[in-house]
Design an enzyme around this catalytic site. Sequence first.
Site, PDB file in Angstrom:
ATOM      1  N   ASP A 139       0.832  -1.205   0.000  1.00 20.82           N
ATOM      2  CA  ASP A 139       0.000   0.000   0.000  1.00 20.82           C
ATOM      3  C   ASP A 139       0.865   1.253   0.000  1.00 20.82           C
ATOM      4  O   ASP A 139       2.036   1.230   0.395  1.00 20.82           O
ATOM      5  CB  ASP A 139      -0.965   0.013   1.187  1.00 20.82           C
ATOM      6  CG  ASP A 139      -0.260   0.073   2.541  1.00 20.82           C
ATOM      7  OD1 ASP A 139       0.789  -0.588   2.698  1.00 20.82           O
ATOM      8  OD2 ASP A 139      -0.756   0.773   3.432  1.00 20.82           O
ATOM      9  N   GLU A 179       0.042  -1.182   5.870  1.00 19.20           N
ATOM     10  CA  GLU A 179       1.125  -0.693   6.732  1.00 19.20           C
ATOM     11  C   GLU A 179       1.052   0.807   6.934  1.00 19.20           C
ATOM     12  O   GLU A 179       1.317   1.317   8.034  1.00 19.20           O
ATOM     13  CB  GLU A 179       2.480  -1.068   6.122  1.00 19.20           C
ATOM     14  CG  GLU A 179       3.667  -0.850   7.063  1.00 19.20           C
ATOM     15  CD  GLU A 179       4.272   0.559   6.999  1.00 19.20           C
ATOM     16  OE1 GLU A 179       5.074   0.913   7.896  1.00 19.20           O
ATOM     17  OE2 GLU A 179       3.939   1.309   6.057  1.00 19.20           O
TER      18      GLU A 179
END
Length: 384
Positions: free
Chosen positions: A84, A146
Amino acid sequence: MKNIFQQIAAREDEMIKELEQLVNIDSGSYTKAGIDKIISKYDDIYTGLGFETEIKENDENGNNLIARRTGELDGSWLFLGHVDTVFPEGTAEKRPFKLDREADRAYGPGVCDMKSGVVILKNVLETLITSGTELPDLVVLLNGDEEIGSPTSRELIEDAAREVTACFVLEPGRQGGELVIARKGVGIYELIVSGQAAHAGSNHQDGVSAIEELTYKIQDVHKLTDYEQGITLNVGVIAGGERPNIVADNARAEIDLRIVKAEQAEEIEKQLKAIAAKEYLPGAKTILKGGLNRPPMEPSQQSEQFFNIFAEAGKSLGLELEEKLTGGASDGNFVSGLGVPTLDALGAVGGGNHSDQEYIELSTLVERAQILAGGLTELASKLD
Protein backbone atom coordinates in the site's frame (compact mmCIF):
# COMPACT_ATOMS: atom_id res chain seq x y z
CA MET A 1 28.64 -15.03 -4.10
CA LYS A 2 30.15 -13.44 -7.19
CA ASN A 3 27.95 -15.63 -9.35
CA ILE A 4 24.86 -14.57 -7.36
CA PHE A 5 25.81 -10.90 -7.83
CA GLN A 6 26.10 -11.43 -11.58
CA GLN A 7 22.71 -13.11 -11.77
CA ILE A 8 21.14 -10.21 -9.89
CA ALA A 9 22.79 -7.65 -12.17
CA ALA A 10 21.46 -9.49 -15.22
CA ARG A 11 17.94 -8.96 -13.89
CA GLU A 12 18.09 -5.16 -13.91
CA ASP A 13 15.84 -4.56 -16.92
CA GLU A 14 13.37 -7.16 -15.66
CA MET A 15 13.32 -5.54 -12.21
CA ILE A 16 12.69 -2.08 -13.67
CA LYS A 17 9.84 -3.43 -15.79
CA GLU A 18 8.31 -5.14 -12.76
CA LEU A 19 8.65 -1.96 -10.72
CA GLU A 20 6.96 0.08 -13.45
CA GLN A 21 4.00 -2.29 -13.45
CA LEU A 22 3.61 -2.00 -9.66
CA VAL A 23 3.95 1.78 -9.50
CA ASN A 24 1.31 2.18 -12.19
CA ILE A 25 -1.24 0.33 -10.07
CA ASP A 26 -3.04 2.63 -7.62
CA SER A 27 -2.72 0.94 -4.25
CA GLY A 28 -3.35 3.58 -1.62
CA SER A 29 -4.27 2.09 1.74
CA TYR A 30 -7.96 2.65 0.96
CA THR A 31 -7.81 1.49 -2.68
CA LYS A 32 -8.71 -2.14 -2.11
CA ALA A 33 -8.94 -3.11 -5.78
CA GLY A 34 -5.35 -2.06 -6.50
CA ILE A 35 -3.93 -3.68 -3.38
CA ASP A 36 -5.76 -6.91 -4.12
CA LYS A 37 -4.47 -6.90 -7.70
CA ILE A 38 -0.87 -6.70 -6.49
CA ILE A 39 -1.42 -9.31 -3.78
CA SER A 40 -2.92 -11.68 -6.36
CA LYS A 41 0.05 -11.10 -8.68
CA TYR A 42 2.56 -12.08 -5.97
CA ASP A 43 0.43 -14.98 -4.86
CA ASP A 44 0.97 -16.43 -8.33
CA ILE A 45 4.67 -15.55 -8.32
CA TYR A 46 5.48 -17.15 -4.98
CA THR A 47 3.37 -20.20 -5.78
CA GLY A 48 5.53 -20.60 -8.89
CA LEU A 49 8.65 -20.49 -6.70
CA GLY A 50 7.47 -23.43 -4.60
CA PHE A 51 5.86 -21.51 -1.75
CA GLU A 52 2.60 -22.51 -0.14
CA THR A 53 0.57 -19.32 -0.26
CA GLU A 54 -2.52 -18.01 1.46
CA ILE A 55 -4.37 -14.78 0.78
CA LYS A 56 -5.97 -13.37 3.91
CA GLU A 57 -9.02 -11.60 2.56
CA ASN A 58 -10.58 -8.49 4.09
CA ASP A 59 -14.00 -7.01 3.38
CA GLU A 60 -12.94 -3.35 3.34
CA ASN A 61 -9.15 -3.17 3.63
CA GLY A 62 -6.84 -4.65 1.05
CA ASN A 63 -5.92 -8.31 1.29
CA ASN A 64 -2.70 -9.68 2.83
CA LEU A 65 -0.46 -12.47 1.54
CA ILE A 66 1.48 -15.10 3.47
CA ALA A 67 3.83 -17.39 1.54
CA ARG A 68 5.82 -20.22 3.15
CA ARG A 69 8.57 -22.42 1.78
CA THR A 70 10.22 -25.35 3.59
CA GLY A 71 13.98 -25.04 3.45
CA GLU A 72 16.98 -27.31 3.59
CA LEU A 73 18.61 -25.73 6.67
CA ASP A 74 17.62 -25.19 10.29
CA GLY A 75 15.93 -21.96 11.22
CA SER A 76 13.24 -19.79 9.67
CA TRP A 77 13.42 -16.31 8.12
CA LEU A 78 10.57 -13.84 7.87
CA PHE A 79 10.51 -11.18 5.14
CA LEU A 80 8.16 -8.20 5.44
CA GLY A 81 6.93 -5.83 2.77
CA HIS A 82 3.88 -3.68 2.17
CA VAL A 83 2.16 -2.94 -1.12
CA ASP A 84 0.00 0.00 0.00
CA THR A 85 0.93 3.66 -0.47
CA VAL A 86 -0.31 6.93 1.01
CA PHE A 87 -1.68 8.22 -2.30
CA PRO A 88 -5.35 8.53 -3.30
CA GLU A 89 -6.90 6.69 -6.21
CA GLY A 90 -6.05 8.31 -9.54
CA THR A 91 -2.50 9.32 -8.58
CA ALA A 92 -0.84 6.68 -10.77
CA GLU A 93 -2.69 7.97 -13.82
CA LYS A 94 -1.73 11.58 -13.08
CA ARG A 95 1.97 10.88 -12.55
CA PRO A 96 2.89 7.35 -13.64
CA PHE A 97 6.27 5.67 -13.37
CA LYS A 98 8.99 7.80 -14.96
CA LEU A 99 12.54 6.74 -15.72
CA ASP A 100 15.43 9.22 -15.90
CA ARG A 101 18.56 7.19 -16.54
CA GLU A 102 20.72 10.29 -16.93
CA ALA A 103 19.85 11.39 -13.40
CA ASP A 104 19.91 7.76 -12.17
CA ARG A 105 16.37 8.09 -10.88
CA ALA A 106 12.94 6.50 -11.20
CA TYR A 107 9.85 8.39 -10.05
CA GLY A 108 6.28 7.51 -9.18
CA PRO A 109 3.85 6.99 -6.29
CA GLY A 110 5.23 4.35 -3.94
CA VAL A 111 8.35 3.76 -6.03
CA CYS A 112 10.54 4.08 -2.93
CA ASP A 113 8.10 3.36 -0.12
CA MET A 114 8.07 0.54 -0.85
CA LYS A 115 7.29 -1.06 -4.17
CA SER A 116 10.98 -1.24 -5.03
CA GLY A 117 11.48 -3.29 -1.87
CA VAL A 118 8.79 -5.74 -2.98
CA VAL A 119 10.55 -6.10 -6.34
CA ILE A 120 13.97 -6.57 -4.71
CA LEU A 121 12.70 -9.27 -2.37
CA LYS A 122 11.03 -11.30 -5.10
CA ASN A 123 14.06 -11.19 -7.40
CA VAL A 124 16.53 -12.06 -4.65
CA LEU A 125 14.55 -15.05 -3.42
CA GLU A 126 13.96 -16.23 -6.98
CA THR A 127 17.68 -15.97 -7.75
CA LEU A 128 18.71 -17.86 -4.62
CA ILE A 129 16.10 -20.59 -5.07
CA THR A 130 16.69 -21.18 -8.78
CA SER A 131 20.47 -21.20 -8.28
CA GLY A 132 20.15 -24.04 -5.78
CA THR A 133 21.26 -22.10 -2.68
CA GLU A 134 20.35 -24.03 0.45
CA LEU A 135 18.17 -21.92 2.74
CA PRO A 136 16.19 -22.25 5.96
CA ASP A 137 12.40 -22.10 5.99
CA LEU A 138 11.18 -18.87 4.37
CA VAL A 139 8.08 -16.85 5.24
CA VAL A 140 7.10 -13.87 3.09
CA LEU A 141 4.36 -11.57 4.34
CA LEU A 142 3.09 -8.79 2.08
CA ASN A 143 0.41 -6.58 3.60
CA GLY A 144 -1.85 -3.86 2.30
CA ASP A 145 -2.30 -1.62 5.32
CA GLU A 146 1.12 -0.69 6.73
CA GLU A 147 0.69 3.00 5.97
CA ILE A 148 -2.37 3.15 8.24
CA GLY A 149 -0.87 1.21 11.14
CA SER A 150 -1.38 -2.39 9.93
CA PRO A 151 -4.81 -2.89 11.56
CA THR A 152 -5.63 -6.12 9.69
CA SER A 153 -2.10 -7.46 9.37
CA ARG A 154 -0.53 -6.87 12.78
CA GLU A 155 -1.86 -10.13 14.19
CA LEU A 156 -0.65 -12.00 11.09
CA ILE A 157 2.80 -10.46 11.45
CA GLU A 158 3.07 -11.27 15.13
CA ASP A 159 1.83 -14.84 14.61
CA ALA A 160 4.46 -15.33 11.90
CA ALA A 161 7.14 -13.77 14.10
CA ARG A 162 6.58 -16.37 16.80
CA GLU A 163 7.66 -19.09 14.34
CA VAL A 164 10.90 -17.54 13.02
CA THR A 165 14.50 -16.99 14.05
CA ALA A 166 15.20 -13.79 12.08
CA CYS A 167 13.35 -11.03 10.25
CA PHE A 168 14.31 -8.86 7.27
CA VAL A 169 12.27 -5.80 6.31
CA LEU A 170 12.33 -4.30 2.82
CA GLU A 171 11.50 -0.71 3.79
CA PRO A 172 13.54 1.91 1.84
CA GLY A 173 17.23 2.28 2.50
CA ARG A 174 18.28 5.55 4.10
CA GLN A 175 19.83 8.44 2.18
CA GLY A 176 23.35 7.36 3.03
CA GLY A 177 22.51 3.74 2.26
CA GLU A 178 22.33 2.83 5.95
CA LEU A 179 20.61 -0.26 7.27
CA VAL A 180 18.29 0.16 10.24
CA ILE A 181 18.83 -1.91 13.38
CA ALA A 182 16.63 0.20 15.68
CA ARG A 183 13.43 2.18 15.32
CA LYS A 184 11.50 4.21 17.85
CA GLY A 185 8.23 2.90 19.18
CA VAL A 186 5.09 4.91 18.47
CA GLY A 187 2.19 5.84 20.72
CA ILE A 188 -0.96 7.62 19.54
CA TYR A 189 -2.98 9.42 22.21
CA GLU A 190 -5.86 11.89 22.36
CA LEU A 191 -6.84 14.40 25.03
CA ILE A 192 -10.59 15.14 24.97
CA VAL A 193 -11.65 18.12 27.09
CA SER A 194 -15.18 19.12 28.03
CA GLY A 195 -16.14 22.48 29.54
CA GLN A 196 -19.24 24.65 29.86
CA ALA A 197 -20.67 26.62 26.99
CA ALA A 198 -21.77 30.23 27.55
CA HIS A 199 -22.43 33.37 25.52
CA ALA A 200 -19.06 35.04 25.00
CA GLY A 201 -20.58 38.51 25.32
CA SER A 202 -23.42 38.50 27.86
CA ASN A 203 -22.30 35.82 30.33
CA HIS A 204 -18.71 34.95 29.55
CA GLN A 205 -18.04 34.43 33.27
CA ASP A 206 -20.40 31.45 33.36
CA GLY A 207 -18.44 29.52 30.79
CA VAL A 208 -15.59 27.03 31.21
CA SER A 209 -13.41 27.09 28.11
CA ALA A 210 -12.31 23.65 27.02
CA ILE A 211 -9.91 25.32 24.60
CA GLU A 212 -8.22 27.31 27.38
CA GLU A 213 -7.92 24.17 29.49
CA LEU A 214 -6.40 22.32 26.56
CA THR A 215 -3.79 25.03 25.92
CA TYR A 216 -2.34 24.51 29.40
CA LYS A 217 -2.27 20.76 28.92
CA ILE A 218 -0.59 20.98 25.52
CA GLN A 219 2.29 22.79 27.19
CA ASP A 220 2.48 20.07 29.86
CA VAL A 221 2.56 17.38 27.17
CA HIS A 222 5.39 19.03 25.25
CA LYS A 223 7.42 19.38 28.47
CA LEU A 224 7.61 15.57 28.62
CA THR A 225 9.92 15.55 25.58
CA ASP A 226 13.42 14.42 26.60
CA TYR A 227 15.87 14.41 23.71
CA GLU A 228 18.65 12.83 25.76
CA GLN A 229 16.43 9.84 26.51
CA GLY A 230 15.11 9.69 22.95
CA ILE A 231 11.55 10.57 24.03
CA THR A 232 9.47 13.01 21.99
CA LEU A 233 5.84 14.05 22.23
CA ASN A 234 4.13 16.14 19.60
CA VAL A 235 0.64 17.60 19.59
CA GLY A 236 0.02 17.59 15.86
CA VAL A 237 -3.76 18.13 15.67
CA ILE A 238 -6.05 20.35 17.76
CA ALA A 239 -9.73 21.15 17.38
CA GLY A 240 -12.50 22.64 19.47
CA GLY A 241 -15.39 24.99 19.86
CA GLU A 242 -18.33 25.83 17.63
CA ARG A 243 -18.33 29.60 17.03
CA PRO A 244 -16.21 32.56 18.15
CA ASN A 245 -19.05 34.03 20.25
CA ILE A 246 -19.51 30.85 22.30
CA VAL A 247 -17.22 29.81 25.14
CA ALA A 248 -15.97 26.44 23.88
CA ASP A 249 -17.37 23.43 25.71
CA ASN A 250 -15.24 20.94 23.77
CA ALA A 251 -11.66 20.63 22.57
CA ARG A 252 -9.31 17.83 21.61
CA ALA A 253 -5.67 17.24 20.80
CA GLU A 254 -3.94 14.32 19.07
CA ILE A 255 -0.52 13.36 20.42
CA ASP A 256 2.32 11.45 18.78
CA LEU A 257 4.73 9.73 21.20
CA ARG A 258 8.11 8.27 20.22
CA ILE A 259 10.27 6.16 22.55
CA VAL A 260 13.45 4.13 22.17
CA LYS A 261 12.88 1.61 24.97
CA ALA A 262 9.75 -0.35 25.76
CA GLU A 263 9.88 0.48 29.48
CA GLN A 264 9.62 4.20 28.72
CA ALA A 265 6.00 3.79 27.59
CA GLU A 266 4.61 2.98 31.04
CA GLU A 267 6.14 6.06 32.68
CA ILE A 268 5.07 8.43 29.91
CA GLU A 269 1.53 7.08 29.96
CA LYS A 270 1.43 7.57 33.73
CA GLN A 271 2.40 11.22 33.25
CA LEU A 272 -0.16 11.72 30.47
CA LYS A 273 -2.87 10.37 32.77
CA ALA A 274 -1.77 12.85 35.44
CA ILE A 275 -2.01 15.70 32.93
CA ALA A 276 -5.50 14.57 31.97
CA ALA A 277 -6.61 14.34 35.61
CA LYS A 278 -5.45 17.86 36.51
CA GLU A 279 -8.01 20.71 36.37
CA TYR A 280 -6.61 24.11 35.50
CA LEU A 281 -10.13 25.51 35.23
CA PRO A 282 -12.71 24.34 37.79
CA GLY A 283 -15.32 22.29 36.00
CA ALA A 284 -13.17 21.27 33.04
CA LYS A 285 -12.90 17.51 32.56
CA THR A 286 -10.39 15.64 30.42
CA ILE A 287 -10.31 12.08 29.09
CA LEU A 288 -7.13 10.43 27.80
CA LYS A 289 -7.49 7.85 25.03
CA GLY A 290 -4.99 5.79 23.06
CA GLY A 291 -1.86 3.80 23.73
CA LEU A 292 1.29 2.36 22.23
CA ASN A 293 0.72 1.56 18.55
CA ARG A 294 4.10 -0.03 17.79
CA PRO A 295 6.75 -1.17 20.28
CA PRO A 296 10.28 0.10 19.74
CA MET A 297 12.58 -1.97 17.57
CA GLU A 298 15.52 -2.26 19.91
CA PRO A 299 18.98 -3.34 18.73
CA SER A 300 20.28 -6.71 19.88
CA GLN A 301 23.58 -8.53 19.70
CA GLN A 302 22.20 -10.77 16.96
CA SER A 303 20.82 -7.90 14.87
CA GLU A 304 24.27 -6.28 15.13
CA GLN A 305 25.77 -9.52 13.83
CA PHE A 306 23.32 -9.50 10.93
CA PHE A 307 24.30 -5.95 10.10
CA ASN A 308 28.01 -6.86 10.09
CA ILE A 309 27.36 -9.74 7.68
CA PHE A 310 25.36 -7.54 5.31
CA ALA A 311 27.97 -4.79 5.60
CA GLU A 312 30.60 -7.28 4.43
CA ALA A 313 28.43 -8.08 1.41
CA GLY A 314 28.33 -4.35 0.73
CA LYS A 315 32.10 -4.05 0.98
CA SER A 316 32.53 -6.74 -1.65
CA LEU A 317 30.55 -4.40 -3.93
CA GLY A 318 32.66 -1.39 -2.96
CA LEU A 319 29.95 0.03 -0.68
CA GLU A 320 30.39 1.20 2.91
CA LEU A 321 27.20 0.53 4.85
CA GLU A 322 26.41 2.03 8.24
CA GLU A 323 23.84 1.17 10.89
CA LYS A 324 21.16 3.63 11.91
CA LEU A 325 18.55 4.36 14.56
CA THR A 326 15.51 6.10 13.09
CA GLY A 327 12.48 7.75 14.62
CA GLY A 328 10.09 6.27 12.05
CA ALA A 329 8.42 2.93 12.70
CA SER A 330 7.72 -0.06 10.45
CA ASP A 331 6.14 -3.49 10.71
CA GLY A 332 9.56 -4.65 11.87
CA ASN A 333 8.73 -3.05 15.24
CA PHE A 334 6.08 -5.71 15.84
CA VAL A 335 8.54 -8.52 15.18
CA SER A 336 11.40 -7.02 17.17
CA GLY A 337 9.00 -6.41 20.05
CA LEU A 338 8.60 -10.19 20.30
CA GLY A 339 12.35 -10.66 20.65
CA VAL A 340 13.15 -11.65 17.05
CA PRO A 341 16.40 -10.11 15.71
CA THR A 342 15.40 -7.77 12.91
CA LEU A 343 17.26 -5.93 10.16
CA ASP A 344 15.37 -3.19 8.35
CA ALA A 345 15.66 -0.69 5.47
CA LEU A 346 16.94 -3.29 2.99
CA GLY A 347 15.06 -1.71 0.09
CA ALA A 348 16.26 0.71 -2.59
CA VAL A 349 17.66 4.11 -1.62
CA GLY A 350 15.66 7.17 -2.55
CA GLY A 351 13.78 10.12 -1.16
CA GLY A 352 10.70 12.31 -1.26
CA ASN A 353 8.59 9.56 0.28
CA HIS A 354 4.89 10.38 0.61
CA SER A 355 5.25 13.32 -1.77
CA ASP A 356 4.87 14.01 -5.48
CA GLN A 357 8.67 13.99 -5.75
CA GLU A 358 9.17 10.43 -4.52
CA TYR A 359 12.05 8.66 -6.28
CA ILE A 360 14.66 5.95 -6.04
CA GLU A 361 18.26 6.10 -7.12
CA LEU A 362 17.93 3.65 -9.97
CA SER A 363 21.34 2.03 -9.53
CA THR A 364 20.45 1.04 -5.96
CA LEU A 365 17.73 -1.30 -7.21
CA VAL A 366 20.42 -3.80 -8.21
CA GLU A 367 22.87 -2.78 -5.48
CA ARG A 368 20.42 -3.40 -2.67
CA ALA A 369 19.28 -6.66 -4.22
CA GLN A 370 22.92 -7.78 -4.36
CA ILE A 371 23.45 -6.78 -0.71
CA LEU A 372 20.35 -8.71 0.36
CA ALA A 373 21.33 -11.75 -1.69
CA GLY A 374 24.91 -11.64 -0.44
CA GLY A 375 23.92 -11.21 3.19
CA LEU A 376 21.39 -14.04 3.05
CA THR A 377 23.85 -16.33 1.29
CA GLU A 378 26.47 -15.70 3.98
CA LEU A 379 23.95 -16.18 6.79
CA ALA A 380 22.78 -19.44 5.22
CA SER A 381 26.37 -20.70 5.03
CA LYS A 382 26.62 -20.32 8.82
CA LEU A 383 23.59 -22.58 9.25
CA ASP A 384 25.31 -25.58 7.64
